[in-house]
Design a protein around this motif. Sequence first.
Motif, PDB file in Angstrom:
ATOM      1  N   GLY A  24      36.936  37.066 -29.836  1.00  0.00           N
ATOM      2  CA  GLY A  24      35.614  37.469 -30.269  1.00  0.00           C
ATOM      3  C   GLY A  24      34.937  36.517 -31.238  1.00  0.00           C
ATOM      4  N   GLN A  29      33.920  29.965 -26.844  1.00  0.00           N
ATOM      5  CA  GLN A  29      34.020  31.413 -26.962  1.00  0.00           C
ATOM      6  C   GLN A  29      35.491  31.798 -26.877  1.00  0.00           C
ATOM      7  OE1 GLN A  29      30.818  31.812 -23.753  1.00  0.00           O
ATOM      8  NE2 GLN A  29      30.633  33.778 -24.816  1.00  0.00           N
ATOM      9  N   ALA A  78      25.686  34.454 -29.104  1.00  0.00           N
ATOM     10  CA  ALA A  78      26.739  35.170 -29.826  1.00  0.00           C
ATOM     11  C   ALA A  78      26.223  36.532 -30.298  1.00  0.00           C
ATOM     12  CB  ALA A  78      27.212  34.336 -31.014  1.00  0.00           C
ATOM     13  N   GLU A 125      29.334  38.836 -30.946  1.00  0.00           N
ATOM     14  CA  GLU A 125      30.381  37.943 -31.462  1.00  0.00           C
ATOM     15  C   GLU A 125      30.043  37.484 -32.877  1.00  0.00           C
ATOM     16  OE1 GLU A 125      31.384  35.757 -27.178  1.00  0.00           O
ATOM     17  OE2 GLU A 125      30.149  34.757 -28.691  1.00  0.00           O
ATOM     18  N   ARG A 126      31.064  37.062 -33.579  1.00  0.00           N
ATOM     19  CA  ARG A 126      30.865  36.359 -34.844  1.00  0.00           C
ATOM     20  C   ARG A 126      31.074  34.869 -34.585  1.00  0.00           C
ATOM     21  NH1 ARG A 126      31.991  38.296 -40.424  1.00  0.00           N
ATOM     22  NH2 ARG A 126      29.754  37.846 -40.509  1.00  0.00           N
ATOM     23  N   HIS A 162      26.095  39.026 -27.525  1.00  0.00           N
ATOM     24  CA  HIS A 162      27.409  39.486 -27.058  1.00  0.00           C
ATOM     25  C   HIS A 162      28.243  40.123 -28.167  1.00  0.00           C
ATOM     26  CE1 HIS A 162      26.369  36.772 -23.707  1.00  0.00           C
ATOM     27  NE2 HIS A 162      27.189  37.523 -22.985  1.00  0.00           N
ATOM     28  N   ARG A 169      33.182  32.799 -31.907  1.00  0.00           N
ATOM     29  CA  ARG A 169      32.581  31.629 -31.283  1.00  0.00           C
ATOM     30  C   ARG A 169      32.605  30.489 -32.300  1.00  0.00           C
ATOM     31  NH1 ARG A 169      27.624  31.353 -27.185  1.00  0.00           N
ATOM     32  NH2 ARG A 169      28.534  33.387 -26.741  1.00  0.00           N
TER      33      ARG A 169
END
Length: 678
Positions: A418, A414, A459, A464-465, A462, A420
Amino acid sequence: MVALMQLFSVSVAVTAASAASSLSFGPSTFTAPGAFPTSLYKSYYNDPTATSAQPQPVISDPVTHEIYPYSLTNPKKIPQSDPKDPHILPPKASESLLLQNAVNQVTSLGSNPVFANNTCARCQASLEVAKFLSLAAPSQGPEFVIFLCNEFKLSSTCNITYGPLALGSVITQVLANADVGGYDGLMLCQNFLSSSCSLPPTSPLNLTGWFAKPKPNPLPPPKTPSGERAKVLHLSDFHIDPRYATGAEANCTSGLCCRSNNFNAHSPNSSVLPAPRYGSYLCDTPFSLAAAALESIPVLAGTNGTGFAWTVFTGDLVAHDAEQQLSRDYIMYTETLLYDLFKRMLGGGPVYAALGNHDSYNQAQDATHSLGGELAEQFSWNYDHVASLWEHEGWISQSAVALARAHYAAYAVQRTDGLRIITLNTDLWYRANWFNYVNLSQIDTSGMLRFLTDELQDAEDHGERAWIVGHVLSGWDGTNALLNPTDHFYQIVDRFSPHVIANIFWGHTHEDQLSIFYSNNATNISAETALATSWIGPSITPLTNLNSGFRVYEVDTATFDIVDAHTWRSEVNSFPELDSQVQFGPTYAYEYSTRDVYGTNITWGANDPLNATWWHLVTEQMEANPDLVTTFNELQGKQSVLTPPCTGACIAAKICYMRSGSSSISVQNCARGFGSVQ
């Protein structure tokens, strides 16, 4: 020589960025110095300034603290087996003199009229005999595997390739644990022993309970592009050959060329093509080319002093040695050598690496934990070693190291920006991994896809990309990966695209290729259903008949989409002329901007990403204008002079491969035989 000097003189004057790029790159060409950079290492086993032989540095392993001996890489004396390596056999149920009876039984099957004209049925019946022997007398298993190799004419080197110090013990383990009378046995026969067996269809998918949550509907709003771009390097298939013998036969008739023990059968007493100092088309990467490539990359990318934001390495550090020439020490030596060079020569920024099929011993073999006991842990030495090296280089955290040790060297990171990064060990769906044929009908025997799904779900939770990084591609022409696991991978990509998965990266083929993923298992292939893209990176190694190359992506720092991709190459056919001088080494030259070459007739904003929709539109342009496929075909081999043309049925096949993200889709939809330019 005049041409080389002219090339060198203009190389500093040209910029290698596309018109739309907001990043500055270095010169369009860079010619590496002809002298090997001897300051790379404190000591050598030979004279590193000599041009008649490749440098042999003294390598100390920061994890094991071993200094690897010269005998490990001496090009004049290549070992034929390493008896100190363990070659594990399955636990025996009983022991008796069963080998001769097993041999007699298989021989009898061959003369039985029921099986004589049906080699697939004979193969499956033979596996039943082999399983019994592997359980009752495992010490006899490798000898019986050699017999099967000869009986089914699998190889001309059965005793060496399938002996107890090579693949014999691996196959004995697999036979003892596999359901040879069912799906496992059919797939073993189809893939290894008998081409007369029909390829079983992809098993029906049951995704009930697989995903923690359904796909959001509507999807979360896409992230707003930052307008700022980061440079990300994609390296693949380095295949450094520490046993490369300068002056040996570069046009050998079998095995890996540029080796002292391989010759041209038509000229056994002299070299048809003496191995150039910097490499040749039938050879892996000599140390001189490795150093030249790593010297060139920061200059050409314009990252001198700053480094890349990060690098993805999609596997295969180790040369294409024959099985009996490999050992654990040889694998660990290569891992230590190249990861150290990446750290010291590429500048700052972490390297996120995945294991390739050659980064293991036995080659391409990785056993699943489901085998239990000692068999489940037999490759942990490698997972522990690479995880410790990645931690030593400062690329991944202790938590990622723990994941790598527990998940076949696969891990997730991570990043604070931002993104992953999720790496996979794709030996666990590679056709050449014998261990995959145990419980093959199960969705995910290894647990690798469950690991991936859990990381993607986290991901998503949260915001995230994610980037997925592996080695063996899931699709393209369907020849590399097994159907069931890549079919399941496709459904995972569908579930988490386009809002989570930004890009996917593979290697393995050594070629410049690409695959597109669509919703609903590609039942409707269109720009509207295109979800994700997998980029297949070009190789550093010239093997086979390719130029050496690498790629740099322009990545939006908020969306982690690729806005452009730049590829460089070095003309391998020019290497022989470098041998007569020491002033100039190989030249790496800018090859192309992906956006500029393929996007001419596509209405697309200058800052819009080269995503799956864009790539689908490219394939539509290819259908309308086959000349664009011709261009793709030339770039696929990095414009090697040995790349064959793509005409006729090849045109439609290439487009079909680009639209196939899994082996099952490719096998079902596409014509075979046009996947490679080698």
